[in-house]
Design a protein around this motif. Sequence first.
Motif, short mmCIF file in Angstrom:
data_model
loop_
_atom_site.label_atom_id
_atom_site.label_comp_id
_atom_site.label_asym_id
_atom_site.label_seq_id
_atom_site.Cartn_x
_atom_site.Cartn_y
_atom_site.Cartn_z
N SER A 158 -2.49 20.47 24.32
CA SER A 158 -3.83 20.80 24.84
C SER A 158 -3.76 21.95 25.85
O SER A 158 -4.71 22.73 25.96
N ALA A 159 -2.64 22.07 26.57
CA ALA A 159 -2.49 23.23 27.46
C ALA A 159 -2.50 24.52 26.64
O ALA A 159 -3.11 25.53 27.05
N ALA A 160 -1.84 24.49 25.48
CA ALA A 160 -1.84 25.67 24.61
C ALA A 160 -3.26 25.96 24.13
O ALA A 160 -3.71 27.12 24.13
N ARG A 161 -3.96 24.90 23.74
CA ARG A 161 -5.33 25.10 23.28
C ARG A 161 -6.19 25.70 24.40
O ARG A 161 -6.97 26.63 24.16
N ASP A 162 -6.03 25.21 25.61
CA ASP A 162 -6.83 25.72 26.73
C ASP A 162 -6.52 27.19 27.00
O ASP A 162 -7.43 27.98 27.27
N ALA A 163 -5.24 27.55 26.92
CA ALA A 163 -4.87 28.96 27.14
C ALA A 163 -5.46 29.83 26.04
O ALA A 163 -5.99 30.92 26.30
N GLY A 164 -5.37 29.35 24.80
CA GLY A 164 -5.95 30.11 23.69
C GLY A 164 -7.45 30.25 23.84
O GLY A 164 -8.03 31.32 23.61
N GLN A 165 -8.09 29.17 24.27
CA GLN A 165 -9.55 29.20 24.42
C GLN A 165 -9.96 30.16 25.55
O GLN A 165 -10.93 30.90 25.42
N ALA A 166 -9.17 30.16 26.64
CA ALA A 166 -9.46 31.08 27.75
C ALA A 166 -9.38 32.53 27.28
O ALA A 166 -10.20 33.38 27.67
N LEU A 167 -8.39 32.79 26.43
CA LEU A 167 -8.24 34.13 25.86
C LEU A 167 -9.46 34.51 25.03
O LEU A 167 -10.03 35.59 25.18
N PHE A 168 -9.89 33.59 24.16
CA PHE A 168 -11.06 33.86 23.30
C PHE A 168 -12.32 34.07 24.15
O PHE A 168 -13.12 34.97 23.89
N ASP A 169 -12.50 33.21 25.18
CA ASP A 169 -13.68 33.31 26.02
C ASP A 169 -13.73 34.66 26.73
O ASP A 169 -14.78 35.30 26.81
N ALA A 170 -12.58 35.08 27.26
CA ALA A 170 -12.54 36.36 27.98
C ALA A 170 -12.91 37.51 27.05
O ALA A 170 -13.65 38.42 27.42
N ARG A 171 -12.40 37.45 25.83
CA ARG A 171 -12.72 38.52 24.87
C ARG A 171 -14.21 38.53 24.55
O ARG A 171 -14.83 39.59 24.51
N ARG A 172 -14.76 37.34 24.33
CA ARG A 172 -16.17 37.26 23.96
C ARG A 172 -17.05 37.76 25.12
O ARG A 172 -18.09 38.36 24.90
N GLN A 173 -16.59 37.50 26.34
CA GLN A 173 -17.38 37.90 27.51
C GLN A 173 -17.00 39.31 27.99
O GLN A 173 -17.42 39.72 29.07
N HIS A 174 -16.19 40.02 27.19
CA HIS A 174 -15.73 41.37 27.55
C HIS A 174 -15.09 41.37 28.93
O HIS A 174 -15.19 42.34 29.68
N ALA A 175 -14.45 40.26 29.30
CA ALA A 175 -13.71 40.18 30.56
C ALA A 175 -12.26 40.61 30.30
O ALA A 175 -11.95 41.10 29.21
N ASP A 176 -11.38 40.41 31.25
CA ASP A 176 -9.99 40.85 31.14
C ASP A 176 -9.15 39.77 30.45
O ASP A 176 -8.83 38.76 31.08
N PRO A 177 -8.78 39.94 29.18
CA PRO A 177 -8.05 38.87 28.46
C PRO A 177 -6.70 38.56 29.09
O PRO A 177 -6.31 37.40 29.20
N VAL A 178 -5.96 39.60 29.52
CA VAL A 178 -4.64 39.36 30.13
C VAL A 178 -4.81 38.53 31.39
O VAL A 178 -4.10 37.54 31.62
N GLY A 179 -5.78 38.89 32.20
CA GLY A 179 -6.04 38.13 33.42
C GLY A 179 -6.41 36.69 33.12
O GLY A 179 -6.00 35.76 33.82
N ALA A 180 -7.15 36.50 32.03
CA ALA A 180 -7.57 35.15 31.66
C ALA A 180 -6.35 34.30 31.28
O ALA A 180 -6.26 33.12 31.65
N VAL A 181 -5.41 34.89 30.57
CA VAL A 181 -4.19 34.16 30.19
C VAL A 181 -3.38 33.82 31.44
O VAL A 181 -2.89 32.70 31.60
N VAL A 182 -3.26 34.80 32.34
CA VAL A 182 -2.51 34.56 33.58
C VAL A 182 -3.12 33.39 34.34
O VAL A 182 -2.42 32.47 34.78
N ARG A 183 -4.45 33.37 34.47
CA ARG A 183 -5.11 32.30 35.21
C ARG A 183 -4.97 30.95 34.49
O ARG A 183 -4.68 29.92 35.10
N ALA A 184 -5.14 30.97 33.16
CA ALA A 184 -5.12 29.70 32.41
C ALA A 184 -3.73 29.05 32.41
O ALA A 184 -3.61 27.83 32.29
N THR A 185 -2.70 29.88 32.53
CA THR A 185 -1.34 29.34 32.42
C THR A 185 -0.65 29.22 33.78
O THR A 185 0.49 28.76 33.86
N GLY A 186 -1.33 29.65 34.86
CA GLY A 186 -0.68 29.68 36.16
C GLY A 186 0.47 30.67 36.20
O GLY A 186 1.50 30.43 36.82
N GLY A 187 0.28 31.79 35.50
CA GLY A 187 1.37 32.75 35.36
C GLY A 187 1.28 33.92 36.32
O GLY A 187 0.43 33.95 37.23
#
Lengths: 361, 361
Positions: A207-236
């Motif tokens: 489910s952590a993988a699903r959440d990270a994937g979903q954060a990536l999709f959401d950022a793209r759909r919202q024209h936000a920063d996808p890399v930043g979204a992955v960093v935030r979703a994974t604590g990276g």
Amino acid sequence: MNTIAEHDMEAIAAGSAIYGTGGGGDPYLGKLLAMRTIREHGPVQLVDLDHFDDDDLIVPIAMVGSPSVILEKLPQVEPMLAALAALERHLGKRAKGLMSIEVGGINSTIPFCVASRLGLPLVDGDTMGRAFPELPMTLCTLHGILPWPLCIADEKGNVFTAEVADIHAAEQYVRTITMEMGGAACLALYSMSAAQARKALVPRSISAARDAGQALFDARRQHADPVGAVVRATGGYLLFKGKVSDVSRTVDGRFSFGLASVQGLDDCAGRQAGLRFQNEFLMLESDGAVLCTTPDLIVLLDLESGEPITAEQTRFGLRVAIVAIPCVAAWRTQAALALVGPRKFGYACDYVAVEQRVLER
Amino acid sequence: MNTIAEHDMEAIAAGSAIYGTGGGGDPYLGKLLAMRTIREHGPVQLVDLDHFDDDDLIVPIAMVGSPSVILEKLPQVEPMLAALAALERHLGKRAKGLMSIEVGGINSTIPFCVASRLGLPLVDGDTMGRAFPELPMTLCTLHGILPWPLCIADEKGNVFTAEVADIHAAEQYVRTITMEMGGAACLALYSMSAAQARKALVPRSISAARDAGQALFDARRQHADPVGAVVRATGGYLLFKGKVSDVSRTVDGRFSFGLASVQGLDDCAGRQAGLRFQNEFLMLESDGAVLCTTPDLIVLLDLESGEPITAEQTRFGLRVAIVAIPCVAAWRTQAALALVGPRKFGYACDYVAVEQRVLER
């Protein structure tokens, strides 16, 4: 409990590619197979381990082989079923649940195919919290859970049940038989009781993988920063941005070894980074300093789309962000580092947690 | 029923070396192991198939590998027991009897070790009536009895149970795993019901080997002609006498390929013979004429002592008698010749029964 439908596999596959740290096989192929199987045979129940009685049998299902080979020799469900059936026959016991050996690449989606086909629940967890290239590199090994009896099957109907002398023999025979099977095969291995799984498991990693994937999709759909979204979703941590300037790679059947060179861009302009891999990305250096090593996760993302890039896909000209994700604490003991630390892969440096390395820069 | 005691193994081993036609592994090593096992665990009951009910499970036990390797990596009983135990576990059925896959070389003595150790009867018969180098080359293949499920074990504790796609896969995987196991391994394979065995078996071949071996010993003790005694005991033909003048040999792990050249002596003086082998002696030519081919048995004997000589032992200077023994009728059908005839081994000639060839000379 979570019901995983066909469309959920998109986010799970994207997140698995992130946690796969460049290895584990192309998740795209596993995703397509899982989606088709779920469409035909129904959704999968993703469950926590408290769903099971202590002595219930949990069986991880995986593919083994060079990711380069799996790109051409496509995954199929039948050999996975054959490997599981052989293991159940050998143990004289039916599996009550299935599991991913690694959350990463193809092996986090493959078990969904078998779970859907057989109507078995899939454990929300895995034995690594990432992907690793060699068979003994699981938390099971640290808890005395053996990979054998191990069943290996191919699409032609060849099925082997192995009891081996030691873990090195297991690795060696799996490699030999996989080569004979054409460079890729399906495994049922590291079978364990639910009680054992409670010790060795990285919980909720699917489910952590699903959440990270979903954060990536959401950022793209919202024209936000996808890399930043992955960093935030994974604590990276975002460690480097640049353009791939060279990739050297050798493939020996089971492993893709190599080094990707990256020229800095934006705030990394003028810097150089080197990213070493053995199926997975395992060490990142820049201008003489180590930025991150295994067992922390090193993730290569497309700089614009945030799409995770596997070691196979890495090629000249790609503009990339290199992200590090702290590994689970279980990988940071001395025993664990002896199994999966940088020296195990031949890199002449000690492990320092990536959080620490970031602080020290 | 025949009770086989320690001392009986001498004649069985000598006769097996005769029927082994130069291959099947050095019978000396198997004999020593069988004698020691019988000394420690008791004699073996050698029985006909009417000893068994139709659905009783009969399991052949064999060693596989290059005879050259078996000379150095000595046979052991434990991996034989491990292979049998794995097969019984897989089938969910205990063996009621054991069997030799071939009467020849090591594989006619090896099953005595397991029979003595477990107190199981051994069938007086085998699936070839001789030795052959490749796994499918049994009368079982002609009767639809499959070699798999096939269990292969080594002395280190590695045990594989294989279900394979076809007979070529069986050969290929056994070869690959045997190489990984160090060039020699123990097999339980071609398991069958007693009813199936009644069709595929060459009956009484173990006692035939013992009788031939005993005839050889008797002739020696009586200072009679040992070669003549073997010829009479086996219904064979003395085809050539000479001195080995050259041996060319290549070993690829499972097979010893080669050609022994023999210069005629006595009534063969002035003639030349060429003896081709692939583990077993398979074709004898002299001065442009074929004298004998597989599946008829070609046996190399020491000219003075009558001692059978394996292809491994064949070397410059040996004075030899070359004897042919007609194979069992079951090998002379068209289907059988497609499996074990001279063209199968790459020799450009058709099979003609050795009795016929002798008549025509």
